[in-house]
Design a protein around this motif. Structure first.
Motif, PDB file in Angstrom:
ATOM      1  N   UNK A  89       0.825  -1.205   0.000  1.00 57.55           N
ATOM      2  CA  UNK A  89       0.000   0.000   0.000  1.00 57.55           C
ATOM      3  C   UNK A  89       0.864   1.262   0.000  1.00 57.55           C
ATOM      4  N   UNK A  90       0.521   2.207  -0.880  1.00 56.03           N
ATOM      5  CA  UNK A  90       0.977   3.596  -0.834  1.00 56.03           C
ATOM      6  C   UNK A  90       2.486   3.777  -0.952  1.00 56.03           C
ATOM      7  N   UNK A  91       3.191   2.804  -1.530  1.00 56.04           N
ATOM      8  CA  UNK A  91       4.596   3.048  -1.838  1.00 56.04           C
ATOM      9  C   UNK A  91       4.911   2.439  -3.194  1.00 56.04           C
ATOM     10  N   UNK A  92       6.039   2.830  -3.753  1.00 57.95           N
ATOM     11  CA  UNK A  92       6.448   2.384  -5.083  1.00 57.95           C
ATOM     12  C   UNK A  92       7.619   1.424  -4.978  1.00 57.95           C
ATOM     13  N   UNK A  93       7.522   0.322  -5.682  1.00 59.49           N
ATOM     14  CA  UNK A  93       8.623  -0.619  -5.822  1.00 59.49           C
ATOM     15  C   UNK A  93       9.111  -0.498  -7.258  1.00 59.49           C
ATOM     16  N   UNK A  94      10.227   0.193  -7.433  1.00 62.01           N
ATOM     17  CA  UNK A  94      10.760   0.508  -8.755  1.00 62.01           C
ATOM     18  C   UNK A  94      11.971  -0.380  -9.040  1.00 62.01           C
ATOM     19  N   UNK A  95      11.820  -1.279 -10.023  1.00 63.55           N
ATOM     20  CA  UNK A  95      12.915  -2.187 -10.360  1.00 63.55           C
ATOM     21  C   UNK A  95      13.919  -1.544 -11.301  1.00 63.55           C
ATOM     22  N   UNK A  96      13.624  -0.356 -11.780  1.00 65.93           N
ATOM     23  CA  UNK A  96      14.582   0.450 -12.548  1.00 65.93           C
ATOM     24  C   UNK A  96      15.146  -0.303 -13.755  1.00 65.93           C
ATOM     25  N   UNK A  97      14.307  -1.118 -14.391  1.00 61.93           N
ATOM     26  CA  UNK A  97      14.733  -1.846 -15.571  1.00 61.93           C
ATOM     27  C   UNK A  97      15.499  -3.128 -15.313  1.00 61.93           C
TER      28      UNK A  97
END
Length: 306
Positions: A89-97
């Motif tokens: 919830x309410x956060x971003x999990x960014x794998x950045x490619x």
């Protein structure tokens, strides 16, 4: 050490302190709170496993708007017992490619679907439930297996509500879904099991994805079911997406469940838009994946020569 009552008190106090120190040492390194203004990073497969464990079991709740960024490719082949995020919830999990490879998750026969809350409704490799302005971005999955016992199953996420899963590539992945105790709304999909109350532009690539379920009501090449959402398809390809019900190859459409009032139209800029409202009139949409030909029956005839 003092004797008598005072000594016993000191012993008990020391024991409590030692237990507290042991418990603190057991908590993963992610059991700290990220603020909206800082980035937490995941630098290895081991840290990714620690992160999901911390979210599920150690009350690690990133602050609203926090970004957790992956900084390297993650080869999960040596990670035993990996558990996807139960509720994100309410956060971003960014794998950045970066690529997550050789990830295997199995919840078959588990009472809790491999989750901390006992959720058996949704299942995905990265997160079971993505809700309330959360996001999974810039992810590549390669050579992954999801064996799940849940109502709605997607390669990346089982359920996405008012959130985003975007800029994702899924290659060489297999879903084997069962739906124990469920009699309806059983879906298996190449990206998201069920998408509700979400509105965003989708970029995704799926190649060599296999969806297997004997009981599924529908297979979605990209999305299993779609409710009160709008998705603008800016760049989506689905090649070699195979749906198999029991031993029979079946058809998977872009959206598996088409009974929720879906419209599909082409916007002025040429983008395809899939829209779901209570007044939507019908779906004649993109991404129909034709099932492969059934295997030929073996030739049992014999030929003799004089």
């Amino acid at each position: 050490m003092p004797k008598g009552k005072e000594g016993e008190i000191m012993k008990k106090t020391l024991a409590i302190v030692l237990v507290a120190i042991m418990l603190l040492c057991m908590i993963p390194t992610f059991a700290v709170f990220a603020t909206e203004d800082e980035f937490a990073t995941i630098d290895s497969a081991e840290e990714f496993a620690e992160f999901t464990e911390a979210v599920n079991y150690y009350n690690y709740i990133p602050a609203d708007g926090a970004i957790i960024k992956v900084t390297a490719d993650l080869d999960m082949k040596d990670i035993v017992g990996f558990q996807p995020i139960d509720v994100m919830r309410k956060f971003t999990l960014d794998f950045d490619g970066h690529t997550v490879s050789n990830l295997a998750v199995s919840t078959l026969g588990a009472n809790t679907n491999g989750s901390a809350s006992g959720n058996k409704r949704f299942a995905g490799l990265i997160a079971h439930n993505v809700s309330n302005s959360a996001a999974i971005l810039n992810l590549k999955l390669d050579n992954c297996l999801l064996e799940a016992d849940a109502r709605r199953v997607g390669v990346v996420a089982g359920y996405v509500n008012a959130s985003v899963v975007n800029n994702v590539t899924v290659e060489n992945c297999t879903v084997k879904a069962t739906h124990t105790g469920e009699s309806k709304e059983r879906y298996a999909a190449g990206l998201i099991g069920s998408l509700d109350y979400s509105n965003y532009e989708l970029t995704a690539t799926l190649n060599n994805v296999v969806l297997e379920s004997a009981e599924a009501d529908a297979f979605g090449a990209v999305v299993g079911s779609f409710w009160k959402s709008t998705m603008t398809i800016t760049s989506v390809t689905a090649d070699n997406v195979t749906a198999k019900q029991g031993e029979t190859f079946v058809q998977a459409t872009f959206v598996g469940e088409q009974g929720y009032g879906l419209d599909c139209f082409t916007a002025a800029d040429g983008a395809i838009v899939v829209n779901s409202t209570e007044t939507a009139t019908g779906y004649d949409g993109p991404g129909v994946v034709t099932p492969p030909d059934q295997p030929d029956e073996p030739d049992t005839t014999t030929t003799t020569t004089a």
